[in-house]
Scaffold this motif. Structure first.
Motif, PDB file in Angstrom:
ATOM      1  N   ALA A  87     -35.645  31.254 -37.732  1.00  0.00           N
ATOM      2  CA  ALA A  87     -36.313  32.204 -36.844  1.00  0.00           C
ATOM      3  C   ALA A  87     -37.536  31.552 -36.233  1.00  0.00           C
ATOM      4  O   ALA A  87     -38.406  31.065 -36.955  1.00  0.00           O
ATOM      5  CB  ALA A  87     -36.718  33.451 -37.620  1.00  0.00           C
ATOM      6  N   PHE A  95     -33.129  30.864 -33.563  1.00  0.00           N
ATOM      7  CA  PHE A  95     -33.225  32.099 -32.777  1.00  0.00           C
ATOM      8  C   PHE A  95     -34.678  32.375 -32.430  1.00  0.00           C
ATOM      9  O   PHE A  95     -35.561  32.312 -33.292  1.00  0.00           O
ATOM     10  CB  PHE A  95     -32.696  33.294 -33.576  1.00  0.00           C
ATOM     11  CG  PHE A  95     -31.221  33.302 -33.767  1.00  0.00           C
ATOM     12  CD1 PHE A  95     -30.375  33.864 -32.821  1.00  0.00           C
ATOM     13  CD2 PHE A  95     -30.655  32.748 -34.910  1.00  0.00           C
ATOM     14  CE1 PHE A  95     -29.003  33.885 -33.002  1.00  0.00           C
ATOM     15  CE2 PHE A  95     -29.272  32.759 -35.103  1.00  0.00           C
ATOM     16  CZ  PHE A  95     -28.456  33.326 -34.146  1.00  0.00           C
ATOM     17  N   GLU A 152     -26.307  35.822 -36.454  1.00  0.00           N
ATOM     18  CA  GLU A 152     -27.284  36.850 -36.084  1.00  0.00           C
ATOM     19  C   GLU A 152     -27.661  37.719 -37.282  1.00  0.00           C
ATOM     20  O   GLU A 152     -28.836  37.995 -37.519  1.00  0.00           O
ATOM     21  CB  GLU A 152     -26.731  37.734 -34.952  1.00  0.00           C
ATOM     22  CG  GLU A 152     -26.536  37.006 -33.639  1.00  0.00           C
ATOM     23  CD  GLU A 152     -25.167  36.316 -33.514  1.00  0.00           C
ATOM     24  OE1 GLU A 152     -24.854  35.854 -32.408  1.00  0.00           O
ATOM     25  OE2 GLU A 152     -24.420  36.227 -34.517  1.00  0.00           O
ATOM     26  N   ARG A 172     -36.564  41.588 -33.953  1.00  0.00           N
ATOM     27  CA  ARG A 172     -35.428  41.667 -33.030  1.00  0.00           C
ATOM     28  C   ARG A 172     -35.145  40.274 -32.472  1.00  0.00           C
ATOM     29  O   ARG A 172     -36.059  39.515 -32.164  1.00  0.00           O
ATOM     30  CB  ARG A 172     -35.792  42.625 -31.892  1.00  0.00           C
ATOM     31  CG  ARG A 172     -34.685  42.884 -30.888  1.00  0.00           C
ATOM     32  CD  ARG A 172     -35.133  43.816 -29.768  1.00  0.00           C
ATOM     33  NE  ARG A 172     -36.189  43.261 -28.944  1.00  0.00           N
ATOM     34  CZ  ARG A 172     -35.998  42.383 -27.952  1.00  0.00           C
ATOM     35  NH1 ARG A 172     -34.783  41.968 -27.664  1.00  0.00           N
ATOM     36  NH2 ARG A 172     -37.017  41.927 -27.247  1.00  0.00           N
ATOM     37  N   ILE A 173     -33.868  39.943 -32.358  1.00  0.00           N
ATOM     38  CA  ILE A 173     -33.475  38.668 -31.753  1.00  0.00           C
ATOM     39  C   ILE A 173     -33.649  38.767 -30.246  1.00  0.00           C
ATOM     40  O   ILE A 173     -33.140  39.696 -29.619  1.00  0.00           O
ATOM     41  CB  ILE A 173     -32.015  38.321 -32.094  1.00  0.00           C
ATOM     42  CG1 ILE A 173     -31.848  38.086 -33.594  1.00  0.00           C
ATOM     43  CG2 ILE A 173     -31.546  37.107 -31.288  1.00  0.00           C
ATOM     44  CD1 ILE A 173     -30.404  37.931 -34.035  1.00  0.00           C
ATOM     45  N   PRO A 199     -30.602  33.176 -28.825  1.00  0.00           N
ATOM     46  CA  PRO A 199     -30.452  31.908 -29.543  1.00  0.00           C
ATOM     47  C   PRO A 199     -30.968  30.779 -28.656  1.00  0.00           C
ATOM     48  O   PRO A 199     -30.837  30.843 -27.428  1.00  0.00           O
ATOM     49  CB  PRO A 199     -28.942  31.791 -29.779  1.00  0.00           C
ATOM     50  CG  PRO A 199     -28.332  32.598 -28.686  1.00  0.00           C
ATOM     51  CD  PRO A 199     -29.313  33.690 -28.353  1.00  0.00           C
ATOM     52  N   MET A 210     -37.330  35.070 -31.844  1.00  0.00           N
ATOM     53  CA  MET A 210     -37.423  36.429 -32.368  1.00  0.00           C
ATOM     54  C   MET A 210     -38.634  37.157 -31.779  1.00  0.00           C
ATOM     55  O   MET A 210     -39.669  36.538 -31.513  1.00  0.00           O
ATOM     56  CB  MET A 210     -37.563  36.399 -33.894  1.00  0.00           C
ATOM     57  CG  MET A 210     -36.539  35.543 -34.623  1.00  0.00           C
ATOM     58  SD  MET A 210     -34.859  36.140 -34.537  1.00  0.00           S
ATOM     59  CE  MET A 210     -34.921  37.481 -35.692  1.00  0.00           C
TER      60      MET A 210
END
Length: 158
Positions: free
Chosen positions: A18, A95, A51, A67-68, A71, A97
């Motif tokens: 992350a 990812f 995810e 929350r994503i 990527p 974030m």
């Protein structure tokens, strides 16, 4: 079951990380086993999407659900780990974030979180500090200044 296996002095990992960024700082961590800084995340479990894995890992490590946004990279990394001295072949999806509403910024520039019997120290490191810190992955020391707009496959050989 984590998607990871060891064969003699070699290890394969499928991981997620992350990238939580605020004001040109990235949230990094280290623990009693690892003297270097690294990004929050962990191994993907069998039958789990990347995810879901990154959300689960952040919930376990920090007790929040970011929350994503998107990527960024699939990094194919080949390295010898500094602590266990194993030769790694690692696939890691990074990812970006969104930490809004998680309360992470209110915890301060450095804070501690417990996950089971492990203690994690988290620190918001300025991008420009990364080049001088004991930090992995090495490619982020430069690439954090120019995040890709599209999902990118990259290879890192140390």
């Amino acid at each position: 079951m984590d998607i990871s296996f060891k064969s003699e002095n070699e290890k394969f990992n499928y991981r997620v990380c992350a990238m939580m960024i605020s004001d040109d700082k990235v949230l990094t961590m280290h623990d009693e086993r690892s003297p270097y800084y690294y990004l929050p995340g962990g191994r993907v479990e069998m039958g789990e999407t990347a995810e879901l894995a990154v959300i689960r890992e952040i919930q376990e490590e920090l007790g929040v659900t970011p929350r994503i946004i998107r990527p960024l990279w699939l990094n194919q990394a080949f390295f010898t780990e500094d602590v266990d001295k194993l030769n790694y072949h690692e696939l890691c999806i990074y990812f970006l974030m969104d930490v809004a509403g998680t309360g992470l910024l209110e915890r301060g520039s450095k804070f501690i979180s417990k996950e089971g019997h492990r203690t994690h120290t988290f620190e918001w490191l300025e991008f420009k500090r990364l080049k001088d810190e004991y930090f992995y992955p090495l490619f982020l020391k430069k690439d954090i200044f120019n995040l890709p707009n599209e999902f990118t496959i990259r290879t890192e050989i140390e």
